[in-house]
Design a protein around this motif. Sequence first.
Motif, PDB file in Angstrom:
ATOM      1  N   THR A 125     -37.306  24.610  25.314  1.00 54.51           N
ATOM      2  CA  THR A 125     -38.463  25.320  25.854  1.00 54.51           C
ATOM      3  C   THR A 125     -39.561  24.346  26.263  1.00 54.51           C
ATOM      4  N   SER A 126     -39.803  23.328  25.453  1.00 54.09           N
ATOM      5  CA  SER A 126     -40.829  22.326  25.778  1.00 54.09           C
ATOM      6  C   SER A 126     -40.478  21.575  27.057  1.00 54.09           C
ATOM      7  N   GLU A 127     -39.204  21.223  27.226  1.00 59.44           N
ATOM      8  CA  GLU A 127     -38.794  20.526  28.443  1.00 59.44           C
ATOM      9  C   GLU A 127     -38.908  21.448  29.659  1.00 59.44           C
ATOM     10  N   ARG A 128     -38.544  22.691  29.472  1.00 61.67           N
ATOM     11  CA  ARG A 128     -38.611  23.656  30.571  1.00 61.67           C
ATOM     12  C   ARG A 128     -40.046  23.903  31.021  1.00 61.67           C
ATOM     13  N   LEU A 129     -40.979  23.962  30.070  1.00 64.60           N
ATOM     14  CA  LEU A 129     -42.383  24.237  30.382  1.00 64.60           C
ATOM     15  C   LEU A 129     -43.203  22.965  30.566  1.00 64.60           C
TER      16      LEU A 129
END
Length: 252
Positions: A125-129
């Motif tokens: 999620t952190s990489e995606r956002l």
Amino acid sequence: MIPLLRRRPTAGQPRRLTLSILRCNPADPASVPHLQDYALDEADGMTLFIALNDIRAHQDGSLQFDFVCRAGICGSCAMLINGRPGLACRTLTRDLGDHITLAPLPYFELIGDLSVNTGKWMRGTSERLQTWIHSTTPVDLDALEARMEPAEAEAIYELDRCIECGCCIAGCGTAQMREGFVGAVGLNKIARFRLDPRDQRSDADFYELIGDDDGVFGCMSLLGCHDLCPKQLPLQTQIAFLRRKMAALGLR
């Protein structure tokens, strides 16, 4: 071995607890999910974390669950406690009945028994956002960090208190139905970096990441994340703010 809380003598007999724990080892094809009961005497000030360690130390060394800090900071010991997501290290057995049912958090990859891989989902999620500071200013490692107004720092710190325990995701109806939903924890990250004056992205850049049904418009406002957050973060308030801001900018 972790030292366990010593039982203090009382006038009467200590309360006898039964913990029904959902057992399953996904690495073993023959393992079938089942509830296993463990009985133990309650100690003064006992938490579920202490009770689980007592069981693993004296009854069943194969029991799997996670812990690190024992202080409600790391989020590792999150699990379903009588069907409700919570932290084992912050839950006192005296606040529960004699029979307690424990299960792993839903939605996340199961490692075994009460242990789930929240870190894999959180990292994805952190990489995606793209939840890191974006800046085109060259970094001078010898320079002093730019001053920040106390109000700005306090607002950022408030959202930075998220411990990524996964309780908000486990209690989110949208996350159970929509696999790509970033959840309250993801939206909280966006809100945090949007407040940071060091991040040079525009509002449009931020909202491009969350302006769909997997972001702020997928939330059904059931308030599960808001009610279950062990750090009592204003999650629904932040989601509502992001929606209003996007509408004001004509991004929806």
